[in-house]
Design a protein around this motif. Structure first.
Motif, PDB file in Angstrom:
ATOM      1  N   TRP A  63       0.841  -1.199   0.000  1.00  0.00           N
ATOM      2  CA  TRP A  63       0.000   0.000   0.000  1.00  0.00           C
ATOM      3  C   TRP A  63       0.871   1.242   0.000  1.00  0.00           C
ATOM      4  O   TRP A  63       1.682   1.442   0.884  1.00  0.00           O
ATOM      5  N   ASN A  78      -9.922  -9.536  -1.980  1.00  0.00           N
ATOM      6  CA  ASN A  78      -9.686  -8.102  -2.182  1.00  0.00           C
ATOM      7  C   ASN A  78     -10.299  -7.332  -1.024  1.00  0.00           C
ATOM      8  O   ASN A  78     -11.247  -7.793  -0.391  1.00  0.00           O
ATOM      9  N   HIS A  83     -10.787   5.183   3.447  1.00  0.00           N
ATOM     10  CA  HIS A  83      -9.734   6.183   3.236  1.00  0.00           C
ATOM     11  C   HIS A  83      -9.815   7.237   4.337  1.00  0.00           C
ATOM     12  O   HIS A  83     -10.898   7.495   4.876  1.00  0.00           O
ATOM     13  N   LEU A  89     -12.688   2.639  -0.646  1.00  0.00           N
ATOM     14  CA  LEU A  89     -11.948   2.181  -1.818  1.00  0.00           C
ATOM     15  C   LEU A  89     -12.039   0.666  -1.915  1.00  0.00           C
ATOM     16  O   LEU A  89     -12.209  -0.012  -0.905  1.00  0.00           O
ATOM     17  N   TYR A  90     -11.893   0.156  -3.122  1.00  0.00           N
ATOM     18  CA  TYR A  90     -11.819  -1.290  -3.345  1.00  0.00           C
ATOM     19  C   TYR A  90     -10.431  -1.586  -3.875  1.00  0.00           C
ATOM     20  O   TYR A  90     -10.026  -1.065  -4.916  1.00  0.00           O
ATOM     21  N   TRP A  91      -9.663  -2.379  -3.129  1.00  0.00           N
ATOM     22  CA  TRP A  91      -8.312  -2.751  -3.533  1.00  0.00           C
ATOM     23  C   TRP A  91      -8.350  -4.115  -4.207  1.00  0.00           C
ATOM     24  O   TRP A  91      -8.731  -5.102  -3.597  1.00  0.00           O
ATOM     25  N   ASP A  98      -6.597   0.535  -6.803  1.00  0.00           N
ATOM     26  CA  ASP A  98      -7.716   0.853  -5.928  1.00  0.00           C
ATOM     27  C   ASP A  98      -8.690   1.743  -6.683  1.00  0.00           C
ATOM     28  O   ASP A  98      -8.291   2.519  -7.543  1.00  0.00           O
TER      29      ASP A  98
END
Length: 113
Positions: A63, A78, A83, A89-91, A98
Motif C-alpha cells: 500500500w 480483495n 480512506h 476504496l476497493y483494492w 484501488d
C-alpha cells in the motif's frame, strides 16, 4: 424517584449509540442475507466486514497511498478500505489498483444488496 449517576450515564450512552450507530454494525446485521456490492459493471461478494471499533490503519508493503483501514474483504481476497478522507476504496490485489466505490462507509453499507 431520582436516577443514580451510573444508571443515568448508562442510559445516556445507550441513547447515543442508538442515535449514531456504527454503519458497519448495520452492515453486519444485513450481511448474510445481503452479501453483494455492485460498482459499475463489477459485482463483489462480501466475505466479511470489520466493525469501526476493530479497525486499525493498514500497514502493508504493497500500500502506497494515504492512510486507510480495512473495513471488509470479498470472496476473492480483495479489500474494502476506508480512506482517511472518508471514502471507501476497493483494492484489487490481482490488478494492484484501488477504486473509489462509495463516498462514505454509510453509503457503502446502504448499497449492500
Amino acid at each position: 424517584m431520582l436516577c443514580d449517576e451510573p444508571t443515568f450515564l448508562f442510559q445516556s450512552v445507550l441513547l447515543a449509540v442508538m442515535e449514531h450507530p456504527d454503519p458497519i454494525d448495520r452492515g453486519l446485521a444485513r450481511l448474510f442475507p445481503h452479501r453483494t456490492f455492485r460498482h459499475g459493471e463489477r459485482t463483489m461478494t462480501i466475505a466479511g466486514l470489520i466493525r469501526d471499533a476493530d479497525q486499525r490503519p493498514l500497514d502493508a508493503p504493497w500500500w502506497r497511498g494515504k492512510q486507510v483501514s480495512i473495513i471488509g474483504v470479498d470472496l476473492d481476497g480483495n479489500f474494502f478500505l476506508r480512506h482517511s478522507g472518508g471514502a471507501v476504496l476497493y483494492w484489487d490485489h490481482r490488478l494492484q489498483t484501488d477504486t473509489v466505490v462509495a463516498p462514505s462507509v454509510r453509503e457503502f453499507v446502504e448499497r449492500i444488496e
